[in-house]
Design a protein around this motif. Structure first.
Motif, PDB file in Angstrom:
ATOM      1  N   GLY A 209      -0.245  -2.826   1.761  1.00 43.55           N
ATOM      2  CA  GLY A 209      -1.352  -2.692   0.829  1.00 43.55           C
ATOM      3  C   GLY A 209      -1.228  -3.788  -0.194  1.00 43.55           C
ATOM      4  O   GLY A 209      -0.130  -4.283  -0.449  1.00 43.55           O
ATOM      5  N   SER A 210      -2.333  -4.160  -0.799  1.00 48.03           N
ATOM      6  CA  SER A 210      -2.286  -5.240  -1.776  1.00 48.03           C
ATOM      7  C   SER A 210      -1.577  -4.747  -3.025  1.00 48.03           C
ATOM      8  O   SER A 210      -1.329  -3.549  -3.195  1.00 48.03           O
ATOM      9  N   SER A 211      -1.269  -5.677  -3.899  1.00 48.28           N
ATOM     10  CA  SER A 211      -0.591  -5.353  -5.146  1.00 48.28           C
ATOM     11  C   SER A 211      -1.442  -4.363  -5.938  1.00 48.28           C
ATOM     12  O   SER A 211      -2.654  -4.531  -6.049  1.00 48.28           O
ATOM     13  N   GLY A 212      -0.821  -3.309  -6.430  1.00 48.24           N
ATOM     14  CA  GLY A 212      -1.539  -2.318  -7.224  1.00 48.24           C
ATOM     15  C   GLY A 212      -2.134  -1.189  -6.407  1.00 48.24           C
ATOM     16  O   GLY A 212      -2.751  -0.273  -6.958  1.00 48.24           O
ATOM     17  N   SER A 213      -1.928  -1.213  -5.087  1.00 43.26           N
ATOM     18  CA  SER A 213      -2.551  -0.176  -4.249  1.00 43.26           C
ATOM     19  C   SER A 213      -1.777   1.148  -4.273  1.00 43.26           C
ATOM     20  O   SER A 213      -2.219   2.128  -3.685  1.00 43.26           O
ATOM     21  N   GLY A 214      -0.610   1.165  -4.891  1.00 41.05           N
ATOM     22  CA  GLY A 214       0.122   2.430  -5.027  1.00 41.05           C
ATOM     23  C   GLY A 214       1.346   2.554  -4.137  1.00 41.05           C
ATOM     24  O   GLY A 214       1.943   3.625  -4.029  1.00 41.05           O
ATOM     25  N   LYS A 215       1.768   1.438  -3.525  1.00 39.16           N
ATOM     26  CA  LYS A 215       2.911   1.485  -2.597  1.00 39.16           C
ATOM     27  C   LYS A 215       4.198   1.942  -3.283  1.00 39.16           C
ATOM     28  O   LYS A 215       4.891   2.831  -2.791  1.00 39.16           O
ATOM     29  N   SER A 216       4.517   1.306  -4.408  1.00 37.89           N
ATOM     30  CA  SER A 216       5.765   1.667  -5.093  1.00 37.89           C
ATOM     31  C   SER A 216       5.678   3.081  -5.646  1.00 37.89           C
ATOM     32  O   SER A 216       6.664   3.827  -5.618  1.00 37.89           O
ATOM     33  N   THR A 217       4.503   3.460  -6.123  1.00 35.50           N
ATOM     34  CA  THR A 217       4.315   4.828  -6.625  1.00 35.50           C
ATOM     35  C   THR A 217       4.624   5.825  -5.512  1.00 35.50           C
ATOM     36  O   THR A 217       5.364   6.795  -5.715  1.00 35.50           O
ATOM     37  N   LEU A 218       4.091   5.573  -4.329  1.00 34.28           N
ATOM     38  CA  LEU A 218       4.347   6.461  -3.190  1.00 34.28           C
ATOM     39  C   LEU A 218       5.832   6.485  -2.849  1.00 34.28           C
ATOM     40  O   LEU A 218       6.415   7.557  -2.651  1.00 34.28           O
TER      41      LEU A 218
ATOM     42  N   HIS B 263      -5.578   7.307 -11.818  1.00 32.56           N
ATOM     43  CA  HIS B 263      -5.391   8.054 -10.574  1.00 32.56           C
ATOM     44  C   HIS B 263      -4.929   7.064  -9.496  1.00 32.56           C
ATOM     45  O   HIS B 263      -5.705   6.222  -9.071  1.00 32.56           O
ATOM     46  N   VAL B 264      -3.658   7.141  -9.081  1.00 35.94           N
ATOM     47  CA  VAL B 264      -3.095   6.119  -8.186  1.00 35.94           C
ATOM     48  C   VAL B 264      -3.046   6.600  -6.732  1.00 35.94           C
ATOM     49  O   VAL B 264      -3.465   5.892  -5.822  1.00 35.94           O
ATOM     50  N   LEU B 265      -2.528   7.787  -6.503  1.00 38.79           N
ATOM     51  CA  LEU B 265      -2.495   8.326  -5.130  1.00 38.79           C
ATOM     52  C   LEU B 265      -3.572   9.411  -5.049  1.00 38.79           C
ATOM     53  O   LEU B 265      -3.539  10.388  -5.785  1.00 38.79           O
TER      54      LEU B 265
END
Ligand code: ADP
Ligand code: MG
Length: 237
Positions: free
Chosen positions: A42-51, A23-25
Motif C-alpha cells: 500500500g502507498s505511504s499513509g495507507s495504514g500498513k504500519s498501523t495494521l 479513521h485509518v483502518l
C-alpha cells in the motif's frame, strides 16, 4: 487442515488527537495461515504500519476482532501483551531497532533475558543464531560497526531467538540497497521455509513479488488479496 495464525474481522482503528480523529483502518477482514508468507502492500499513509502494530499487540484497535493463534486479542495490560508477543511474534523493522550500546550477541540474547533465561544459556543460543545468520565473527561488535545488511541479519536473529510462530516485518528492506535487499529477502524466505509465518509490510513491488500472497491496502480497506502468480518457491536444498 491448516490453521489461522492471524484472524482479523471487520477491524477498525482511529487515531484520536483532541477533537480530531483519523479513521485509518476501516473494516479489515483477513486470515493468515500458519507458515504462510504474505506481503501487505500500500502507498505511504495507507495504514500498513498501523495494521502491523495491531497485529503485533503493540497498539489497540477500536472495533472488530483479532485472534492470534485462536486467542482473542482484546485490550490487555502490558504484561499480558508482552507475554503473547514473546511467545508468538518476532519483529523486524526498517530501522533495525538495535540497542546501540550493546554488542551483537547481547542484542540477540535480549528477548531471552526478559524470559528469565540464564546468562550462559542465552549467550550460547544467541551465538548459535548469529552463526545461522553468518554473523558469528561479529558477535562482540557494536551495531555501529556493522553494515546495513548485517544489522538487519542481526535483527532477524533477535526475532528468531524466542522461536516465534510468526515474524512481522515493517519495511525490512526499506533502508537497504537493492543487492542487500535481495539477500535479506532470501534470508526471510529461508526462515519462512522452517515453518514460521512471515508478514512483510512493503511499498515496493520487487519485495512483494517475492511472497506467495499479496494483500493490498488502500485508504484503510483491503483493495485486493491474491495469490502471487509470479511467486517461485526456493529449490529444495
Ligand atoms: P503506512 O505505514 O502505510 O505508511 P501508517 O499506518 O503509518 O501508514 O499511517 C496511516 C495514517 O495514520 C497516516 O495518515 C499517519 O499520518 C497516521 N498515523 C500513524 N500513526 C499515528 C499516530 N500515532 N497518531 C496519529 N496519526 C497517526
Ligand atoms: Mg509504515
Amino acid at each position: 487442515m491448516s490453521k489461522s495464525i492471524i484472524r482479523v474481522e471487520a477491524l477498525h482503528k482511529s487515531y484520536v488527537n483532541g477533537k480530531n480523529s483519523l479513521h485509518v483502518l476501516k473494516g479489515l477482514t483477513m486470515n493468515i495461515q500458519e507458515g504462510e508468507m504474505v506481503s501487505i502492500m500500500g502507498s505511504s499513509g495507507s495504514g500498513k504500519s498501523t495494521l502491523l502494530n495491531v497485529l503485533g499487540i503493540l497498539d489497540n484497535y477500536d472495533a472488530g476482532s483479532y485472534h492470534l493463534d485462536g486467542i482473542p486479542i482484546t485490550r490487555m495490560n502490558e504484561t499480558k501483551a508482552a507475554r503473547y508477543r514473546n511467545q508468538y511474534i518476532g519483529f523486524v523493522f526498517q530501522s533495525f531497532n538495535l540497542i546501540s550500546f550493546k554488542n551483537a550477541v547481547e542484542n540477540v540474547a535480549l528477548p531471552l533475558y526478559y524470559q528469565g533465561v540464564s546468562r550462559k544459556k542465552r549467550n550460547d543460543l544467541a551465538l548459535e543464531y548469529l552463526g545461522r545468520m553468518g554473523l558469528r565473527e561479529w558477535a562482540h561488535h557494536l551495531p555501529s560497526e556493522l553494515s546495513g545488511g548485517q544489522k538487519q541479519r542481526l535483527a532477524i536473529a533477535r526475532a528468531l531467538i524466542s522461536k516465534p510462530k510468526m515474524i512481522l516485518a515493517d519495511e525490512p528492506t526499506g533502508a537497504l540497497d537493492s543487492q542487500t535487499s535481495r539477500e535479506v529477502m532470501e534470508l526471510l524466505k529461508e526462515v519462512n521455509q522452517t515453518g514460521i509465518a512471515m508478514v512483510i509490510v512493503t511499498h515496493e513491488n520487487e519485495i512483494a513479488a517475492q511472497t506467495r500472497r499479496i494483500i493490498r491496502l488502500r485508504d484503510g480497506i483491503i483493495e485486493s488479496d491474491e495469490v502471487n502468480a509470479d511467486f517461485q518457491t526456493l529449490p529444495n536444498t
